[in-house]
Structures are given as C-alpha cells and as structure tokens.
Design a protein around this motif. Structure first.
Motif, PDB file in Angstrom:
ATOM      1  N   VAL A  58      -9.935 -49.906 -15.518  1.00 58.05           N
ATOM      2  CA  VAL A  58     -10.940 -48.980 -16.050  1.00 58.05           C
ATOM      3  C   VAL A  58     -12.312 -49.643 -16.100  1.00 58.05           C
ATOM      4  N   LEU A  59     -12.367 -50.872 -16.606  1.00 59.14           N
ATOM      5  CA  LEU A  59     -13.645 -51.585 -16.667  1.00 59.14           C
ATOM      6  C   LEU A  59     -14.217 -51.806 -15.273  1.00 59.14           C
ATOM      7  N   ASP A  60     -13.346 -52.186 -14.340  1.00 63.62           N
ATOM      8  CA  ASP A  60     -13.774 -52.431 -12.967  1.00 63.62           C
ATOM      9  C   ASP A  60     -14.257 -51.133 -12.322  1.00 63.62           C
ATOM     10  N   TRP A  61     -13.513 -50.049 -12.529  1.00 65.34           N
ATOM     11  CA  TRP A  61     -13.861 -48.754 -11.935  1.00 65.34           C
ATOM     12  C   TRP A  61     -15.257 -48.311 -12.383  1.00 65.34           C
ATOM     13  N   LEU A  62     -15.518 -48.425 -13.679  1.00 65.16           N
ATOM     14  CA  LEU A  62     -16.788 -47.943 -14.211  1.00 65.16           C
ATOM     15  C   LEU A  62     -17.936 -48.914 -13.943  1.00 65.16           C
ATOM     16  N   SER A  63     -17.606 -50.135 -13.522  1.00 64.71           N
ATOM     17  CA  SER A  63     -18.659 -51.050 -13.080  1.00 64.71           C
ATOM     18  C   SER A  63     -19.075 -50.767 -11.640  1.00 64.71           C
ATOM     19  N   CYS A  64     -18.201 -50.045 -10.910  1.00 73.30           N
ATOM     20  CA  CYS A  64     -18.446 -49.766  -9.487  1.00 73.30           C
ATOM     21  C   CYS A  64     -18.808 -48.311  -9.233  1.00 73.30           C
ATOM     22  N   SER A  65     -18.558 -47.436 -10.205  1.00 70.68           N
ATOM     23  CA  SER A  65     -18.679 -45.993  -9.970  1.00 70.68           C
ATOM     24  C   SER A  65     -19.076 -45.296 -11.260  1.00 70.68           C
ATOM     25  N   ASP A  66     -19.751 -44.147 -11.108  1.00 76.77           N
ATOM     26  CA  ASP A  66     -20.064 -43.312 -12.260  1.00 76.77           C
ATOM     27  C   ASP A  66     -19.042 -42.199 -12.433  1.00 76.77           C
TER      28      ASP A  66
END
Length: 357
Positions: A17-25
């Motif tokens: 989740v942290l990685d996803w939201l660091s790469c995408s909105d």
C-alpha cells in the motif's frame, strides 16, 4: 479508478500500500481484520491521505466485501490477507483454514458476483491478484533445481497446505467461471514492518535485548530471500501486464542457510550498534527443530523476468543492511509491537531459550 487490497495492514500488504501510493495517485481501499500481525501503525504516514481508505473487517464477511465492491467499484483486488506463520499453523491450524481457505473462497465468490455486474472495458480490465508462497511446492534437496511454476504442489505444513488450497481455488474460479485471475508465489520476504516472530526481525529484537537468538536444528535450512519492496514492484508488474490465469514465481536469487542469515544480522548489528558485552553471535542458541521442517526452498524467477522484465533491484547485502538500519531507526514501532500477547507467544514457541536459560 480504485484497487481493493486485503490484508493491507500486515507486513507485505502494508509495504505494498505504501509503495503503491508512492508511485500512483490511484486510491486504495484497504480491508484488514487487524489480527495479531496487522498493525495500523504501519500505515501511519497515510493518516489524512484521501487516497487511502482503511476498513477494519474480515475477508470471511461476505456482506462486508459485497458492500465494499458495490460502493467503491475497484478495477482490481490484490489479495494479501492470510495467516502466514508456520509455527502458529502447527499449534493452531484452524485459523489458517478459516482465513486462507474460507476467506479466499469468500473473496472469489464476491469478486465473481461483482465482476458479473461489470460491462465492456471495465469487465475486461478487472483483475483478481492472489498473493501466495513458494512453500506450496514443498521442500527441495540440496541438488534439486529451484521451484518453477510447473512444479507439483507438495505442501508439508498446515500453513502451506492452506495456501495450496487457496491457490487451487483461484485456478478453479478462472477455469470454471472465467474470473480474470493472476497468482504470484513468492519466496521469504524481509524488510520494514516485519512482525518479530519471523527469523530476521526476531534476531534483531532479541540481539538488541541481549536475549538468546533461537536457531532451529542445525540452522542449515536454506531459503531464498526477497526484499519486500522488490516483491511490491513485481506485483505491480504482474497486475499491469501478467497473462490471465498464469502463475508467476517471485524470488530474490538469494539462497542462504538460516544460520548464515543470523550471522549476517549479528555482524551488521556489531557494526551499527555494538554491544559492550561482546559480539552478538555469542547469543546464538540452537533449539529443537520445527516438526516437519522443510529443508530448502528456492525460486526460479526467470518467467517473470522473461515475460515482464522484472528482476530484483536489491542484492541480499543491500537489502539486509537497509532492513537492520530500519529496525534500529524505528524502535518506537518495535516496542509497540512487543505486546504482552507477543511475548507470551514467543515464550510458548521457544521455551527456555527465550528466557535466557
């Protein structure tokens, strides 16, 4: 556009989740039952972030899952939620059957119902991504080739048997109902937010406390080690471009015996936070081996590299150094995790070695 993540407060799920939201909105709806290893503190940096909606709930609760799907209309489900510790599965297999088998079945049925309401491009784009483990393949001899996606399943613990069952359900829902699924089987993950019952964080926590470092048997059990952020990157690639119905093995190309892992962690702690009493290796204590302990796991990750161009960014040396540093820099998180129930569990599992006898 939204994705639904199950088990997103656990070790791998929260990193994803942290990685996803660091790469995408693209927003994340995060469904987690917050059992012993689920920790909202893993997601503290997302407090107030409108892209992240945390929902405290159980994947076995079909009504709750149906409501979330109907309300948020996700384009994908990424399914991490699982009981995952082999030792716990030996002592109490029931929860593993409930979460890993019944929970996956419930999600598949909810996803199938929801997918059936979609039309056109939304229906074609939907994905159900099931995150699994290399332990479903059983154990390897020292000279055996690494596990490939075509290996027969030979699970040896209640945990791995429950994950194998969930893999088979996912496959069946694709072949029988056409549900657009993807499955990934990963090797041993390590990195930030790892609950301190698993080898690497347990060794760090015990060493810093001056407690024995419990090593099963002769310590020569071999595992392939995958840095958790590399795993997250691989899942993103499979979700975006993986072939429907396919399985992809995700590994770190890092086969190492457990005793070597323990010694490496001790050496890094000697460097980063030396103990006046002497090298941390002095605390290594061999304990009775786990029943039915698999001797070796190894992942052949050539398929995902060949088809999707993914390979791990971290070597074991770089990943383990980052991991030890993270635990040293995040002692408040560690102390919050070390609750009374956790200490009771460790005492039950490792006996007098944990007591310093």
């Amino acid at each position: 556009m939204t994705i639904l993540v199950t088990g997103g407060a656990g070790f791998i799920g929260s990193n994803f989740v942290l990685d996803w939201l660091s790469c995408s909105d693209e927003p994340v709806v995060n469904l987690d039952a917050l059992t012993y290893a689920g920790n909202r503190a893993n997601l503290a940096s997302l407090d107030g972030d409108a892209r992240h909606l945390f929902v405290h709930g159980d994947i076995c609760d079909r009504d709750r899952v149906d409501r979330l799907l109907a309300q948020h209309r996700p384009r994908a489900i990424v399914h991490f939620a699982a009981e995952s510790h082999v030792d716990r599965s030996i002592h109490g297999p029931g929860e593993f059957m409930r979460t890993n088998v019944t929970g996956t079945f419930t999600l598949l049925e909810a996803a199938r119902g929801y997918w059936g309401t979609l039309e056109g491009e939304a229906k074609a784009a939907f994905r159900f991504h099931h995150v699994s483990t290399d332990e479903v393949y059983g154990s390897l001899k020292p000279t055996d080739p690494p596990f490939a996606e075509t290996n027969a399943y030979e699970p040896n613990s209640p945990y791995s048997a429950s994950k194998a069952a969930s893999d088979h359900l996912v496959r069946a829902w694709h072949h029988t109902y056409g549900l657009p699924v993807l499955t990934t089987n990963c090797s041993n993950n390590y990195g930030p937010y790892h609950f301190p019952e698993k080898l690497i964080p347990l060794i760090i926590v015990n060493a810093l406390a001056g407690k024995p470092l419990p090593v099963y048997g002769d310590g020569q059990q071999v595992r392939d080690w995958l840095y958790v952020k590399d795993h997250c990157a691989a899942i993103r690639e499979v979700l975006a471009r993986g072939r429907l119905g396919e399985t992809y093995n995700i590994g770190g190309w890092n086969e190492k015996p457990n005793i070597d892992i323990v010694r490496t962690v001790c050496a890094l702690l000697d460097e980063m936070q030396p103990d006046a009493a002497g090298p941390y290796e002095r605390l290594i204590t061999y304990v009775k081996d786990r029943p039915g302990h698999d001797r070796r796991y190894a992942i052949d990750a050539r398929k995902i590299e060949r088809e999707l161009g993914w390979k791990p960014a971290e070597t074991f040396d770089t990943g383990i150094r980052k991991t030890v540093r993270w635990y040293l820099d995040n002692q408040p998180w560690v102390q919050n995790v070390l609750s009374g129930s956790y200490r009771d569990w460790v005492n039950t599992q490792y006996g007098s070695a944990e007591q310093g006898a």
